[in-house]
Design a protein around this motif. Structure first.
Motif, PDB file in Angstrom:
ATOM      1  N   GLN A  44      53.552  59.574  79.921  1.00  0.00           N
ATOM      2  CA  GLN A  44      54.823  59.171  80.508  1.00  0.00           C
ATOM      3  C   GLN A  44      55.219  60.258  81.502  1.00  0.00           C
ATOM      4  OE1 GLN A  44      57.650  58.560  77.290  1.00  0.00           O
ATOM      5  NE2 GLN A  44      55.981  57.907  75.947  1.00  0.00           N
ATOM      6  N   LEU A  45      55.293  59.931  82.776  1.00  0.00           N
ATOM      7  CA  LEU A  45      55.638  60.908  83.808  1.00  0.00           C
ATOM      8  C   LEU A  45      57.114  60.758  84.159  1.00  0.00           C
ATOM      9  CD1 LEU A  45      52.563  60.706  86.222  1.00  0.00           C
ATOM     10  CD2 LEU A  45      52.916  62.183  84.253  1.00  0.00           C
ATOM     11  N   PHE A  46      57.888  61.813  83.921  1.00  0.00           N
ATOM     12  CA  PHE A  46      59.327  61.782  84.181  1.00  0.00           C
ATOM     13  C   PHE A  46      59.623  62.458  85.515  1.00  0.00           C
ATOM     14  CE2 PHE A  46      58.859  61.181  79.702  1.00  0.00           C
ATOM     15  CZ  PHE A  46      59.913  60.363  79.327  1.00  0.00           C
ATOM     16  N   GLY A  47      60.284  61.726  86.409  1.00  0.00           N
ATOM     17  CA  GLY A  47      60.611  62.252  87.728  1.00  0.00           C
ATOM     18  C   GLY A  47      61.024  61.129  88.660  1.00  0.00           C
ATOM     19  N   PRO A  48      61.164  61.419  89.980  1.00  0.00           N
ATOM     20  CA  PRO A  48      61.537  60.379  90.956  1.00  0.00           C
ATOM     21  C   PRO A  48      60.467  59.283  91.002  1.00  0.00           C
ATOM     22  CG  PRO A  48      61.737  62.583  91.888  1.00  0.00           C
ATOM     23  CD  PRO A  48      61.015  62.738  90.598  1.00  0.00           C
ATOM     24  N   GLU A  49      60.836  58.069  90.661  1.00  0.00           N
ATOM     25  CA  GLU A  49      59.865  56.994  90.443  1.00  0.00           C
ATOM     26  C   GLU A  49      58.982  56.729  91.656  1.00  0.00           C
ATOM     27  OE1 GLU A  49      59.818  52.510  88.511  1.00  0.00           O
ATOM     28  OE2 GLU A  49      61.690  53.354  89.294  1.00  0.00           O
ATOM     29  N   ARG A  87      58.371  58.517  94.358  1.00  0.00           N
ATOM     30  CA  ARG A  87      57.571  59.666  94.791  1.00  0.00           C
ATOM     31  C   ARG A  87      56.339  59.835  93.912  1.00  0.00           C
ATOM     32  NH1 ARG A  87      59.719  65.956  95.307  1.00  0.00           N
ATOM     33  NH2 ARG A  87      57.728  66.842  96.060  1.00  0.00           N
ATOM     34  N   ILE A  88      56.510  59.671  92.614  1.00  0.00           N
ATOM     35  CA  ILE A  88      55.388  59.848  91.693  1.00  0.00           C
ATOM     36  C   ILE A  88      54.403  58.688  91.807  1.00  0.00           C
ATOM     37  CG2 ILE A  88      54.739  59.981  89.256  1.00  0.00           C
ATOM     38  CD1 ILE A  88      57.379  61.477  88.795  1.00  0.00           C
ATOM     39  N   LYS A  89      54.913  57.482  91.903  1.00  0.00           N
ATOM     40  CA  LYS A  89      54.024  56.314  92.016  1.00  0.00           C
ATOM     41  C   LYS A  89      53.159  56.406  93.268  1.00  0.00           C
ATOM     42  CE  LYS A  89      56.430  52.824  89.289  1.00  0.00           C
ATOM     43  NZ  LYS A  89      57.138  51.502  89.292  1.00  0.00           N
ATOM     44  N   ALA A  90      53.710  56.982  94.330  1.00  0.00           N
ATOM     45  CA  ALA A  90      52.955  57.102  95.575  1.00  0.00           C
ATOM     46  C   ALA A  90      51.773  58.061  95.439  1.00  0.00           C
ATOM     47  CB  ALA A  90      53.881  57.576  96.697  1.00  0.00           C
ATOM     48  N   LEU A  91      51.812  58.945  94.457  1.00  0.00           N
ATOM     49  CA  LEU A  91      50.750  59.930  94.266  1.00  0.00           C
ATOM     50  C   LEU A  91      49.651  59.433  93.342  1.00  0.00           C
ATOM     51  CD1 LEU A  91      52.979  63.114  93.755  1.00  0.00           C
ATOM     52  CD2 LEU A  91      51.626  62.564  95.792  1.00  0.00           C
ATOM     53  N   THR A 115      52.740  55.725  82.601  1.00  0.00           N
ATOM     54  CA  THR A 115      54.026  55.072  82.850  1.00  0.00           C
ATOM     55  C   THR A 115      54.939  56.061  83.553  1.00  0.00           C
ATOM     56  OG1 THR A 115      53.792  53.753  80.838  1.00  0.00           O
ATOM     57  CG2 THR A 115      56.003  53.921  81.792  1.00  0.00           C
ATOM     58  N   VAL A 116      55.572  55.633  84.622  1.00  0.00           N
ATOM     59  CA  VAL A 116      56.524  56.489  85.332  1.00  0.00           C
ATOM     60  C   VAL A 116      57.926  56.157  84.849  1.00  0.00           C
ATOM     61  CG1 VAL A 116      57.447  57.187  87.560  1.00  0.00           C
ATOM     62  CG2 VAL A 116      55.015  56.594  87.350  1.00  0.00           C
ATOM     63  N   VAL A 117      58.621  57.196  84.369  1.00  0.00           N
ATOM     64  CA  VAL A 117      59.987  57.017  83.852  1.00  0.00           C
ATOM     65  C   VAL A 117      60.952  57.724  84.800  1.00  0.00           C
ATOM     66  CG1 VAL A 117      61.522  57.338  81.889  1.00  0.00           C
ATOM     67  CG2 VAL A 117      59.067  57.004  81.504  1.00  0.00           C
ATOM     68  N   PRO A 118      61.897  57.011  85.397  1.00  0.00           N
ATOM     69  CA  PRO A 118      62.809  57.634  86.368  1.00  0.00           C
ATOM     70  C   PRO A 118      63.624  58.779  85.765  1.00  0.00           C
ATOM     71  CG  PRO A 118      62.939  55.232  86.469  1.00  0.00           C
ATOM     72  CD  PRO A 118      62.143  55.563  85.234  1.00  0.00           C
ATOM     73  N   ALA A 119      63.672  59.887  86.480  1.00  0.00           N
ATOM     74  CA  ALA A 119      64.531  61.030  86.137  1.00  0.00           C
ATOM     75  C   ALA A 119      65.194  61.461  87.440  1.00  0.00           C
ATOM     76  CB  ALA A 119      63.716  62.167  85.542  1.00  0.00           C
ATOM     77  N   ASP A 163      55.543  75.148  90.488  1.00  0.00           N
ATOM     78  CA  ASP A 163      55.506  75.400  91.928  1.00  0.00           C
ATOM     79  C   ASP A 163      54.782  74.302  92.702  1.00  0.00           C
ATOM     80  OD1 ASP A 163      56.676  77.812  91.206  1.00  0.00           O
ATOM     81  OD2 ASP A 163      54.762  78.883  91.171  1.00  0.00           O
ATOM     82  N   ASN A 164      53.865  73.607  92.030  1.00  0.00           N
ATOM     83  CA  ASN A 164      53.020  72.626  92.718  1.00  0.00           C
ATOM     84  C   ASN A 164      53.309  71.192  92.290  1.00  0.00           C
ATOM     85  OD1 ASN A 164      51.375  74.752  94.027  1.00  0.00           O
ATOM     86  ND2 ASN A 164      50.728  75.181  91.931  1.00  0.00           N
ATOM     87  N   ALA A 165      54.500  70.989  91.735  1.00  0.00           N
ATOM     88  CA  ALA A 165      54.892  69.645  91.293  1.00  0.00           C
ATOM     89  C   ALA A 165      55.466  68.850  92.462  1.00  0.00           C
ATOM     90  CB  ALA A 165      55.926  69.755  90.173  1.00  0.00           C
ATOM     91  N   PRO A 166      55.318  67.531  92.421  1.00  0.00           N
ATOM     92  CA  PRO A 166      54.607  66.763  91.385  1.00  0.00           C
ATOM     93  C   PRO A 166      53.118  66.542  91.671  1.00  0.00           C
ATOM     94  CG  PRO A 166      55.746  65.251  92.831  1.00  0.00           C
ATOM     95  CD  PRO A 166      56.066  66.636  93.342  1.00  0.00           C
ATOM     96  N   GLU A 167      52.660  66.976  92.859  1.00  0.00           N
ATOM     97  CA  GLU A 167      51.300  66.638  93.283  1.00  0.00           C
ATOM     98  C   GLU A 167      50.241  67.087  92.283  1.00  0.00           C
ATOM     99  OE1 GLU A 167      53.979  66.451  96.715  1.00  0.00           O
ATOM    100  OE2 GLU A 167      53.578  68.005  95.211  1.00  0.00           O
TER     101      GLU A 167
END
Length: 353
Positions: free
Chosen positions: A45-50, A52-56, A64-68, A22-26
């Protein structure tokens, strides 16, 4: 001070479904950074919108942010979603464990999808018919500050007695390697402590567990005695386990709400709370199951851990500590080795016959 893994030059690598819950990705990102700062021998390894996650991220040290490109939502049908959303954060994180680029898969997302990804992508240990979803709950009697492990709590609504036997072995390993209990007391959840209680399946399960020499089976335990520390490991089927878990959680929340409403109802009660707030705080800490981490899907060829969808950063951090213990203990490999040996012995016995 260095941990054992760090001194050996090893790193625990966790594949994180950054979009689950419910509180992802923050809150997921915050929790991962808290864990990164606490455990110098962990990487993520964080999987998600690259973007958006990098900005957090505050910083990307050991992250490492992996695009999903897609997300499996809570309302999605689990098996279909895992099979069709190949580029989702859950599927890609589970695949990282399958391909040995990560040691563990973490998610706060769709429970069914996490279970399906664990089964279909990572795979079962040879000799395990059905993995068991395992959780840790507090012991609250007197000054006790311990905990106990219960499985299955939701992976298998339908079951066979063989599954209960395997859950006992899996739970025993977890108690020894992760909880640090030399000889865990293993109990069967039932509607009475006598050996003849329960339906036919429970009576047969009691008999089979009694005959097992590789666990310390103490007999039946009732649900009302669970939080009193009746056993270190409690085994049951997924339907009963899930209902029991939700009853415990619901009762705890309802009691806290009731106490709060009574305190707010009168000035005297408020004054009493001020004098006793340390005690109330301690009670809240004991009943906070989130500090124990998430639910572990035992019986797979990799570590799969699921937390509540409502999890905040602190719970994510605590679950990463749990993952650290699981990997450092060698639990997964010990389970694989044990059931491999058991299967080989069964084949030998069948050949001799």
């Amino acid at each position: 001070m260095k941990t054992g893994l760090e001194s050996e030059g090893r790193t625990v690598k966790v594949a994180v479904d950054a979009m689950g819950g419910d509180n992802a990705p923050e809150e997921i990102v915050k929790g991962v950074e808290l864990a990164r700062d606490k455990y110098p021998d962990m990487s993520f390894q964080l999987f998600g919108p690259e973007e958006r996650i990098k900005a957090l991220l505050q910083n990307d040290d050991r992250i490492t942010v992996v695009p999903a490109n897609s997300v499996i939502a809570m309302e999605d049908e689990p098996v279909r979603a895992v099979r069709t959303k190949k580029d989702s954060s859950i599927v890609l994180a589970a695949t990282a464990v399958k391909e040995h680029t990560a040691d563990a898969f973490f998610s706060a997302g769709n429970t069914g999808a996490v279970l399906a990804a664990g089964l279909f992508i990572i795979g079962r240990v040879k000799g395990i018919d059905r993995p068991g979803l395992t959780t840790t709950l507090p012991v609250v009697t007197g000054d006790a500050t311990g905990s106990f492990t219960m499985l299955d709590v939701g992976a298998n609504a339908d079951y066979k007695v063989t599954n209960i036997e395997q859950f006992a072995v899996l739970g025993n390993f977890y108690g020894q390697t992760v909880m640090g209990i030399k000889t865990p007391r293993v109990g069967l959840l039932n509607n009475g402590t006598e050996s003849d209680k329960g339906d036919k399946a429970h009576r047969e399960a009691y008999q089979r567990l009694s005959e097992m020499t590789n666990i310390n089976f103490i007999g039946n335990v009732e649900s009302r005695e669970l939080l009193n520390g009746a056993a270190d490991v409690v085994v049951t089927d997924g339907f009963t386990g899930n209902a029991t878990l939700k009853a415990i959680e619901g009762t705890a929340l309802s009691m806290m709400t009731l106490i709060r409403s009574k305190i707010m109802a009168s000035t005297k009660a408020k004054m009493g709370y001020v004098l006793s707030r340390n005690a109330f705080h301690q009670v809240g800490q004991v009943m906070d199951y989130s500090k124990h981490g998430g639910a572990v899907l035992l019986g797979l060829k990799g570590a799969v851990i699921k937390t509540h969808g409502s999890s905040k950063a602190e719970t994510v951090r605590n679950t990463m500590g749990q993952i650290h213990q699981i990997i450092a203990s060698g639990l997964i490999q010990q389970t694989i080795d044990y059931f491999d040996t058991s299967a080989d012995q069964t084949n030998v016995d069948n050949t001799e016959k």
